[in-house]
Design a protein around this motif. Structure first.
Motif, short mmCIF file in Angstrom:
data_model
loop_
_atom_site.label_atom_id
_atom_site.label_comp_id
_atom_site.label_asym_id
_atom_site.label_seq_id
_atom_site.Cartn_x
_atom_site.Cartn_y
_atom_site.Cartn_z
N GLU A 191 0.90 -1.27 0.04
CA GLU A 191 0.11 -0.02 -0.09
C GLU A 191 0.89 1.25 0.07
O GLU A 191 0.45 2.33 -0.94
CB GLU A 191 -1.00 -0.02 1.40
N ALA A 192 2.01 1.18 0.84
CA ALA A 192 2.86 2.48 0.79
C ALA A 192 3.47 2.79 -0.60
O ALA A 192 3.73 3.99 -0.81
CB ALA A 192 4.08 2.15 1.91
N MET A 193 3.76 1.58 -1.30
CA MET A 193 4.38 1.81 -2.67
C MET A 193 3.44 2.32 -3.63
O MET A 193 3.77 3.20 -4.22
CB MET A 193 5.12 0.43 -3.03
N TYR A 194 2.11 1.86 -3.29
CA TYR A 194 1.15 2.18 -4.36
C TYR A 194 1.02 3.53 -4.10
O TYR A 194 0.79 4.42 -5.12
CB TYR A 194 -0.06 1.48 -4.04
N ILE A 195 0.89 4.21 -3.07
CA ILE A 195 0.59 5.53 -2.69
C ILE A 195 1.69 6.28 -3.07
O ILE A 195 1.32 7.62 -3.91
CB ILE A 195 0.56 5.84 -1.09
N ALA A 196 2.87 5.90 -3.00
CA ALA A 196 3.87 6.64 -3.27
C ALA A 196 4.08 7.00 -4.88
O ALA A 196 4.38 7.82 -5.43
CB ALA A 196 5.18 6.19 -2.84
N ARG A 197 3.80 5.66 -5.76
CA ARG A 197 3.58 5.71 -6.98
C ARG A 197 2.55 6.71 -7.80
O ARG A 197 2.93 7.35 -8.89
CB ARG A 197 3.66 4.17 -7.40
N ILE A 198 1.50 6.80 -7.04
CA ILE A 198 0.29 7.64 -7.79
C ILE A 198 0.60 9.09 -7.06
O ILE A 198 0.52 9.95 -7.85
CB ILE A 198 -1.05 6.98 -7.05
N PHE A 199 0.86 9.48 -5.74
CA PHE A 199 0.48 10.68 -5.25
C PHE A 199 2.02 11.55 -4.95
O PHE A 199 1.91 12.52 -4.42
CB PHE A 199 -0.29 10.55 -4.09
N ASP A 200 2.88 10.52 -5.09
CA ASP A 200 4.51 11.04 -4.67
C ASP A 200 4.42 11.67 -3.25
O ASP A 200 5.04 12.75 -3.03
CB ASP A 200 4.68 12.01 -5.77
N ALA A 201 3.96 10.84 -2.31
CA ALA A 201 3.94 11.19 -1.10
C ALA A 201 4.06 9.76 -0.04
O ALA A 201 3.52 8.75 -0.61
CB ALA A 201 2.61 12.03 -0.64
N GLU A 202 4.61 9.99 1.11
CA GLU A 202 4.58 8.95 2.19
C GLU A 202 3.24 9.22 2.88
O GLU A 202 3.43 10.04 3.83
CB GLU A 202 5.83 8.86 2.78
N ALA A 203 2.40 8.28 2.73
CA ALA A 203 1.09 8.56 3.50
C ALA A 203 0.26 7.21 3.56
O ALA A 203 0.79 6.35 3.07
CB ALA A 203 0.14 9.45 2.88
N LYS A 204 -0.54 7.32 4.54
CA LYS A 204 -1.78 5.90 4.63
C LYS A 204 -2.78 6.30 4.57
O LYS A 204 -3.30 7.21 5.13
CB LYS A 204 -1.22 5.46 6.07
N LEU A 205 -3.56 5.61 3.80
CA LEU A 205 -4.97 5.96 3.63
C LEU A 205 -5.72 5.28 4.68
O LEU A 205 -5.71 4.20 5.07
CB LEU A 205 -5.62 5.40 2.29
N LYS A 206 -6.73 6.17 5.21
CA LYS A 206 -7.64 5.61 6.18
C LYS A 206 -8.66 4.56 5.68
O LYS A 206 -8.78 4.58 4.52
CB LYS A 206 -8.11 6.40 7.29
N ARG A 207 -9.58 4.06 6.56
CA ARG A 207 -10.78 3.58 6.05
C ARG A 207 -11.59 4.50 4.95
O ARG A 207 -11.85 5.57 5.45
CB ARG A 207 -11.76 2.89 7.07
#
Length: 217
Positions: free
Chosen positions: A65-81
């Protein structure tokens, strides 16, 4: 489900399937021979093995999930529910529609408040199993008329008719795409001259919403 975690679960399911067959055969033999304790033990072992496999996959899923978010949004983040999610279900070929609506994580908000050429030129990125797709880098609304066909395809009318909440979210998305401080990016695959598969990502800074939409045909 994200690209890497999807692959993990495919492998896990294949291993689990053959392991289950072996356990089932052993348990059936035990039952046939009325070895009740052995049959019960085999059932417990099977459950424990599946639980261990699930626990082992959790760190890999988090990394995926972390890699997916970085690949799309260029940010280190975690999506909540998600505050809302809809999935039409998928055919054997993966055809279908999904929509997930999130509150914007602080890290992604900060990144898009300072959107730059790096974000516009290099993101969103393609995943391994989408190498034959193409990307449309992040842009700020209003929507480019040349990209309207992809957005219309992503916001497909069939699914809009299945749920009043889906219809309401579509209206919110269309409104957001008429004003500034809304950013959108796409990954697309054309069937001839028409859209065939679309990943649509939207960060609505004023509305406080992040949208992830997939439509495959």
């Amino acid at each position: 489900m994200h690209d890497v975690s999807e692959g993990i679960w495919i492998i896990a399911c294949v291993i689990g399937f053959f392991a289950a067959l072996a356990f089932a055969a052993t348990a059936a033999e035990a039952l046939f021979r009325r070895r009740w304790k052995r049959a019960g033990l085999m059932t417990v072992i099977a459950g424990l093995c599946w639980g261990a496999l699930r626990l082992a996959a959790l760190p890999l899923e988090a990394r995926s999930e972390a890699m997916y978010i970085a690949r799309i949004f260029d940010a280190e983040a975690k999506l909540k529910r998600p505050v809302f999610a809809y999935d039409s279900g998928r055919s054997i070929h993966g055809d279908g529609f999904s929509l997930a609506v999130y509150e914007i994580p602080a890290e992604i908000r900060k990144r898009f408040e300072a959107a730059d050429e790096r974000l516009r030129q290099y993101f969103p990125q393609l995943s391994e199993h989408r190498r034959d797709w193409r990307t449309v880098g992040w842009r700020e609304a209003p929507l480019d008329p040349e990209l309207r066909k992809y957005v219309n395809f992503a916001l497909c009318s069939y699914d809009q008719g299945q749920s009043t909440r889906v219809a309401a979210e579509f209206d919110s998305i269309r409104t957001a795409l008429t004003r500034g401080r809304t950013h959108y990016g796409l990954r697309v695959y054309d069937h001839g001259e028409s859209p065939g598969n679309v990943d649509l990502y939207i960060v609505d800074l004023d509305g406080g919403r992040l949208y992830i939409i997939n439509h495959n045909t």
